[in-house]
Design a protein around this motif. Sequence first.
Motif, mmCIF file in Angstrom:
data_model
loop_
_atom_site.group_PDB
_atom_site.id
_atom_site.type_symbol
_atom_site.label_atom_id
_atom_site.label_comp_id
_atom_site.label_asym_id
_atom_site.label_seq_id
_atom_site.Cartn_x
_atom_site.Cartn_y
_atom_site.Cartn_z
ATOM 1 N N GLN A 1 10.101 4.844 32.711
ATOM 2 C CA GLN A 1 9.141 4.207 31.811
ATOM 3 C C GLN A 1 7.969 3.611 32.596
ATOM 4 O OE1 GLN A 1 12.379 4.104 31.716
ATOM 5 N NE2 GLN A 1 13.190 3.946 29.626
ATOM 6 N N GLU A 2 8.270 3.021 33.734
ATOM 7 C CA GLU A 2 7.220 2.459 34.588
ATOM 8 C C GLU A 2 6.279 3.565 35.064
ATOM 9 O OE1 GLU A 2 7.108 -0.489 38.535
ATOM 10 O OE2 GLU A 2 8.977 0.485 37.909
ATOM 11 N N THR B 1 11.117 2.937 37.511
ATOM 12 C CA THR B 1 11.856 3.473 36.368
ATOM 13 C C THR B 1 11.010 4.585 35.750
ATOM 14 O OG1 THR B 1 10.869 1.957 34.769
ATOM 15 C CG2 THR B 1 12.891 1.216 35.889
ATOM 16 N N VAL C 1 16.655 2.746 33.724
ATOM 17 C CA VAL C 1 16.549 1.456 33.059
ATOM 18 C C VAL C 1 17.945 0.929 32.754
ATOM 19 C CG1 VAL C 1 15.779 0.280 30.970
ATOM 20 C CG2 VAL C 1 14.291 1.947 32.065
ATOM 21 N N GLY C 2 18.135 -0.357 32.974
ATOM 22 C CA GLY C 2 19.411 -0.971 32.652
ATOM 23 C C GLY C 2 20.410 -0.972 33.787
#
Length: 339
Positions: free
Chosen positions: A246-247, A244, A199-200
């Motif tokens: 989180q995904e 990601t 992420v990011g």
Amino acid sequence: MADTSAASYPTVGGDGPYSYAHNSSFQRTGVESAQALINEGISENLDVKQLIFSSPSSPNSFSIADLGCSVGPNTFIAVQNIIESVKFKCLADDLCSEAVEFQSAVPGSFHGRLFPKASLHFAHSSYSLQWLSRVPKELLDKKSPAWNKGRIYYIGAPSEVFEAYSAQFAKDMESFLNSRAQELVNGGLMALIIPCRPVGIPPSQCPIIVIIDLLGATLMDMVNMGLVSKDKVDSFNFPRYNPTPQELRSLIDRNGCFSIEKMEPLVRKSGLENESKNQNHILHLRAAWEGQIKGHFGSEIIDELFDRYKKKLLESPIFSQSNKNQVQEMFVLLKRRMA
């Protein structure tokens, strides 16, 4: 519009210089790095007495499936480690490991059903789920805002292209998880290794994405030289998506059939810091991707394409020390909830 249905393009077989058997040390190191995590997961989460010795349908039987798309020894390394871990767990629980019969293997696509219901005790998949079952159909529709003209991936593409990739990955994961949920016994385990993008980190700075974009740039160079048809490039999109973490977690939670027992980055050395290792990495990419490319463009361009691609990759800073943390290989251990 070109066909977008799923096709089987395994890694390069045989024993030649471009074979996957000789160019898959990166994946093998990842599988070996996960061995301790799998050992720990089996020790802490697998009830061998209930699943093996008390099973009314198949007593003393333990079924393992490795769900991948490679050829070569890596599958055997992973499965052998699972077998040894289960035997050790039996001994730790004062059960006779010699009485256990292990079985696995069946041909077919891991995106759908392969095994009878409640027949698996342990499923394993490493470096496979990033491959999509099909190219999103919107990418090849000239009337769609997601038509990906002149590109083979989503860097620099309209947002609709990325959204189509993300949606296809979500569909594939749902199908994969639903299939395994039907095939695994209650309390059965599944270990996954999936390359993710942190992420990011913008896609333009993520090595696992940029290497595909550079392949597209190489193909367009060959289009401009009259060596490849532009229509051929317009109708080719690379069928891979890296979520990601989180995904990935969100998709597993949404499915609801598994509890996440462990989900963490796999700790390993980058191994891509110098030119010699970079060249070995390029051989790995050819071993993994040649089938996909040859299936669409034919075999005539393969050698020249990869020669040009190698030069473009070696000139790129994407494998530099500063980029080594911009890829996350996630280890995920799932347990089948009670149906």
